[in-house]
Each structure stands twice: as C-alpha cells, then as structure tokens.
Design a protein around this motif. Structure first.
Motif, PDB file in Angstrom:
ATOM      1  N   VAL A  99       0.840  -1.196   0.000  1.00 28.37           N
ATOM      2  CA  VAL A  99       0.000   0.000   0.000  1.00 28.37           C
ATOM      3  C   VAL A  99       0.877   1.249   0.000  1.00 28.37           C
ATOM      4  O   VAL A  99       0.688   2.167  -0.818  1.00 28.37           O
ATOM      5  CB  VAL A  99      -0.953   0.013   1.225  1.00 28.37           C
ATOM      6  N   LEU A 100       1.857   1.279   0.888  1.00 25.03           N
ATOM      7  CA  LEU A 100       2.735   2.448   0.976  1.00 25.03           C
ATOM      8  C   LEU A 100       3.603   2.608  -0.270  1.00 25.03           C
ATOM      9  O   LEU A 100       3.899   3.730  -0.680  1.00 25.03           O
ATOM     10  CB  LEU A 100       3.607   2.357   2.230  1.00 25.03           C
ATOM     11  N   ALA A 101       4.007   1.495  -0.875  1.00 28.24           N
ATOM     12  CA  ALA A 101       4.798   1.572  -2.104  1.00 28.24           C
ATOM     13  C   ALA A 101       4.010   2.274  -3.197  1.00 28.24           C
ATOM     14  O   ALA A 101       4.544   3.124  -3.918  1.00 28.24           O
ATOM     15  CB  ALA A 101       5.209   0.168  -2.554  1.00 28.24           C
ATOM     16  N   VAL A 102       2.728   1.937  -3.304  1.00 30.14           N
ATOM     17  CA  VAL A 102       1.877   2.574  -4.315  1.00 30.14           C
ATOM     18  C   VAL A 102       1.694   4.056  -3.988  1.00 30.14           C
ATOM     19  O   VAL A 102       1.818   4.917  -4.860  1.00 30.14           O
ATOM     20  CB  VAL A 102       0.512   1.851  -4.408  1.00 30.14           C
ATOM     21  N   GLN A 103       1.433   4.365  -2.722  1.00 31.19           N
ATOM     22  CA  GLN A 103       1.150   5.743  -2.321  1.00 31.19           C
ATOM     23  C   GLN A 103       2.380   6.648  -2.347  1.00 31.19           C
ATOM     24  O   GLN A 103       2.305   7.789  -2.795  1.00 31.19           O
ATOM     25  CB  GLN A 103       0.567   5.778  -0.907  1.00 31.19           C
ATOM     26  N   ARG A 104       3.503   6.142  -1.858  1.00 32.54           N
ATOM     27  CA  ARG A 104       4.681   6.993  -1.635  1.00 32.54           C
ATOM     28  C   ARG A 104       5.884   6.662  -2.506  1.00 32.54           C
ATOM     29  O   ARG A 104       6.862   7.406  -2.525  1.00 32.54           O
ATOM     30  CB  ARG A 104       5.124   6.879  -0.179  1.00 32.54           C
ATOM     31  N   GLY A 105       5.838   5.502  -3.155  1.00 35.54           N
ATOM     32  CA  GLY A 105       7.025   5.025  -3.842  1.00 35.54           C
ATOM     33  C   GLY A 105       7.940   4.342  -2.845  1.00 35.54           C
ATOM     34  O   GLY A 105       7.632   4.280  -1.645  1.00 35.54           O
ATOM     35  N   VAL A 106       9.060   3.828  -3.334  1.00 35.78           N
ATOM     36  CA  VAL A 106       9.984   3.093  -2.469  1.00 35.78           C
ATOM     37  C   VAL A 106      11.417   3.442  -2.850  1.00 35.78           C
ATOM     38  O   VAL A 106      11.795   3.299  -4.015  1.00 35.78           O
ATOM     39  CB  VAL A 106       9.802   1.561  -2.629  1.00 35.78           C
ATOM     40  N   PRO A 107      12.212   3.892  -1.880  1.00 34.83           N
ATOM     41  CA  PRO A 107      13.638   4.071  -2.183  1.00 34.83           C
ATOM     42  C   PRO A 107      14.300   2.702  -2.361  1.00 34.83           C
ATOM     43  O   PRO A 107      13.937   1.741  -1.677  1.00 34.83           O
ATOM     44  CB  PRO A 107      14.194   4.798  -0.959  1.00 34.83           C
ATOM     45  N   ALA A 108      15.207   2.595  -3.297  1.00 30.49           N
ATOM     46  CA  ALA A 108      15.899   1.327  -3.555  1.00 30.49           C
ATOM     47  C   ALA A 108      16.574   0.852  -2.276  1.00 30.49           C
ATOM     48  O   ALA A 108      17.250   1.626  -1.607  1.00 30.49           O
ATOM     49  CB  ALA A 108      16.928   1.513  -4.659  1.00 30.49           C
ATOM     50  N   HIS A 109      16.340  -0.436  -1.922  1.00 33.18           N
ATOM     51  CA  HIS A 109      17.010  -0.965  -0.733  1.00 33.18           C
ATOM     52  C   HIS A 109      17.312  -2.455  -0.826  1.00 33.18           C
ATOM     53  O   HIS A 109      18.261  -2.906  -0.241  1.00 33.18           O
ATOM     54  CB  HIS A 109      16.224  -0.633   0.543  1.00 33.18           C
ATOM     55  N   VAL A 119       2.608   5.313  -7.539  1.00 35.69           N
ATOM     56  CA  VAL A 119       1.780   4.901  -8.669  1.00 35.69           C
ATOM     57  C   VAL A 119       0.438   5.611  -8.573  1.00 35.69           C
ATOM     58  O   VAL A 119      -0.291   5.439  -7.594  1.00 35.69           O
ATOM     59  CB  VAL A 119       1.569   3.369  -8.663  1.00 35.69           C
ATOM     60  N   ASP A 120       0.127   6.393  -9.574  1.00 38.27           N
ATOM     61  CA  ASP A 120      -1.147   7.117  -9.603  1.00 38.27           C
ATOM     62  C   ASP A 120      -2.231   6.281 -10.273  1.00 38.27           C
ATOM     63  O   ASP A 120      -1.949   5.399 -11.077  1.00 38.27           O
ATOM     64  CB  ASP A 120      -0.990   8.433 -10.380  1.00 38.27           C
ATOM     65  N   GLY A 121      -3.471   6.592  -9.940  1.00 42.14           N
ATOM     66  CA  GLY A 121      -4.600   5.999 -10.638  1.00 42.14           C
ATOM     67  C   GLY A 121      -5.145   4.719 -10.056  1.00 42.14           C
ATOM     68  O   GLY A 121      -6.045   4.118 -10.643  1.00 42.14           O
ATOM     69  N   LEU A 122      -4.611   4.260  -8.929  1.00 44.47           N
ATOM     70  CA  LEU A 122      -5.133   3.052  -8.302  1.00 44.47           C
ATOM     71  C   LEU A 122      -5.952   3.421  -7.068  1.00 44.47           C
ATOM     72  O   LEU A 122      -5.521   4.221  -6.251  1.00 44.47           O
ATOM     73  CB  LEU A 122      -3.998   2.117  -7.878  1.00 44.47           C
ATOM     74  N   THR A 123      -7.112   2.804  -6.951  1.00 38.50           N
ATOM     75  CA  THR A 123      -7.929   3.005  -5.755  1.00 38.50           C
ATOM     76  C   THR A 123      -7.446   2.073  -4.649  1.00 38.50           C
ATOM     77  O   THR A 123      -6.655   1.157  -4.904  1.00 38.50           O
ATOM     78  CB  THR A 123      -9.413   2.694  -6.050  1.00 38.50           C
ATOM     79  N   ARG A 124      -7.951   2.281  -3.445  1.00 38.19           N
ATOM     80  CA  ARG A 124      -7.613   1.364  -2.344  1.00 38.19           C
ATOM     81  C   ARG A 124      -8.065  -0.058  -2.661  1.00 38.19           C
ATOM     82  O   ARG A 124      -7.379  -1.026  -2.357  1.00 38.19           O
ATOM     83  CB  ARG A 124      -8.258   1.837  -1.039  1.00 38.19           C
ATOM     84  N   ALA A 125      -9.233  -0.168  -3.281  1.00 41.77           N
ATOM     85  CA  ALA A 125      -9.741  -1.491  -3.659  1.00 41.77           C
ATOM     86  C   ALA A 125      -8.820  -2.131  -4.703  1.00 41.77           C
ATOM     87  O   ALA A 125      -8.546  -3.336  -4.635  1.00 41.77           O
ATOM     88  CB  ALA A 125     -11.166  -1.377  -4.192  1.00 41.77           C
ATOM     89  N   ASP A 126      -8.347  -1.334  -5.671  1.00 47.43           N
ATOM     90  CA  ASP A 126      -7.414  -1.866  -6.670  1.00 47.43           C
ATOM     91  C   ASP A 126      -6.174  -2.440  -5.994  1.00 47.43           C
ATOM     92  O   ASP A 126      -5.732  -3.545  -6.313  1.00 47.43           O
ATOM     93  CB  ASP A 126      -6.954  -0.772  -7.649  1.00 47.43           C
ATOM     94  N   VAL A 127      -5.620  -1.680  -5.074  1.00 45.86           N
ATOM     95  CA  VAL A 127      -4.398  -2.109  -4.386  1.00 45.86           C
ATOM     96  C   VAL A 127      -4.666  -3.364  -3.563  1.00 45.86           C
ATOM     97  O   VAL A 127      -3.870  -4.311  -3.580  1.00 45.86           O
ATOM     98  CB  VAL A 127      -3.807  -0.968  -3.525  1.00 45.86           C
ATOM     99  N   ALA A 128      -5.800  -3.417  -2.867  1.00 44.79           N
ATOM    100  CA  ALA A 128      -6.146  -4.609  -2.083  1.00 44.79           C
ATOM    101  C   ALA A 128      -6.272  -5.832  -2.995  1.00 44.79           C
ATOM    102  O   ALA A 128      -5.821  -6.929  -2.645  1.00 44.79           O
ATOM    103  CB  ALA A 128      -7.440  -4.379  -1.314  1.00 44.79           C
ATOM    104  N   ASN A 129      -6.852  -5.638  -4.163  1.00 43.66           N
ATOM    105  CA  ASN A 129      -6.997  -6.744  -5.111  1.00 43.66           C
ATOM    106  C   ASN A 129      -5.642  -7.170  -5.683  1.00 43.66           C
ATOM    107  O   ASN A 129      -5.380  -8.363  -5.858  1.00 43.66           O
ATOM    108  CB  ASN A 129      -7.956  -6.363  -6.237  1.00 43.66           C
ATOM    109  N   ILE A 130      -4.785  -6.215  -5.964  1.00 41.17           N
ATOM    110  CA  ILE A 130      -3.436  -6.523  -6.456  1.00 41.17           C
ATOM    111  C   ILE A 130      -2.674  -7.325  -5.396  1.00 41.17           C
ATOM    112  O   ILE A 130      -1.998  -8.305  -5.711  1.00 41.17           O
ATOM    113  CB  ILE A 130      -2.671  -5.247  -6.854  1.00 41.17           C
TER     114      ILE A 130
END
Length: 144
Positions: A99-109, A119-130
């Motif tokens: 969820v946070l990766a979609v909302q905020r992105g992720v620094p390489a680690h 990632v823009d354009g995804l709803t909470r339901a989309d992310v839960a389904n993914i």
C-alpha cells in the motif's frame, strides 16, 4: 632487464590474464550478463484458479504494474524486481508495505533497480486486489 621492462611485462601479463578470464564478448563467466534486459527474473507457477478478488487484482496488475514488474510479477531483468520472491513474503513485507509503495514510492534498498515512484490511478480497492493476486501467486510458489 630493467625495472621498466619488468613493469611492462607485468602489465602485459595482467592484460592477458584479464582477457582470458573475462570470457570474451559473450562473457560466459557471468551468466547474468547473458540475460537480456526485460527477461523474467523468476519462473512463476500459476495457481489452477484465482479467487474473485485476485482475478480483479490480476487485471489491475496487468494494466498498471506489469510494465515494470513483468507478467505474473516475475520481475524484469534490469527494470524491476519480481514480487514472487522470498523478499516480499508477508513476514518481511506486510500488505501495508505494498500500500505504501503505491502511495509513496519506495527508495531502492533490496535491489539495484533504483527508486520506485508512487503509482497514480489506483484506488484502495485496486491495491487490495493486487495484493490478493500477488499473495496467491506467492503461495502457489511456496512463499508464505
């Protein structure tokens, strides 16, 4: 012979050793060098059947995530990591990490692919389904 001559012989010997051990232009000593950019990074066994939620997640994943993470979350050499990988098992990356990766992105680690942007354009339901889709792929591949 002079020190200069011995130095030149030593340098020439190092060059010859380097050329012989690096495997030439095909680089057989480094199998990863033979993998084309964009090639799947892992082999993913698909479940015989997906839950309804995972089916919707697959549609969203294919539309938004697969361009980077590859079909069936197998990753793409030189582009993005596989999500069907022990690193992303639930005990190490809980659902909230996705969820946070979609909302905020992720620094390489964990990988050398660089930072993942939000990632823009995804709803909470989309992310839960993914997440449901990725978790079902993971379970099918022994990642619990």
């Amino acid at each position: 012979m002079t020190i200069k001559t011995w130095s030149l012989i030593g340098i020439a010997a190092l060059i010859v050793i380097f050329l012989l051990t690096r495997g030439g232009s095909n680089d057989r000593a480094n199998p990863a060098a033979e993998i084309a950019a964009g090639a799947p990074m892992v082999t993913v066994q698909l479940p015989a059947e997906l839950s309804v939620k995972a089916v919707m997640g697959k549609r969203a994943f294919d539309a938004v995530c697969a361009d980077c993470h590859g079909p069936d979350a197998a990753g793409q050499q030189g582009i993005a990591p596989p999500l069907v990988h022990k690193i992303y098992e639930p005990s190490h990356h809980a659902d909230m990490a996705f969820v946070l990766a979609v909302q905020r992105g992720v620094p390489a680690h964990h990988w050398g692919f660089g930072n993942m942007p939000p990632v823009d354009g995804l709803t909470r339901a989309d992310v839960a389904n993914i997440i449901a889709y990725v978790r079902e792929l993971q379970r099918e591949n022994g990642i619990n």
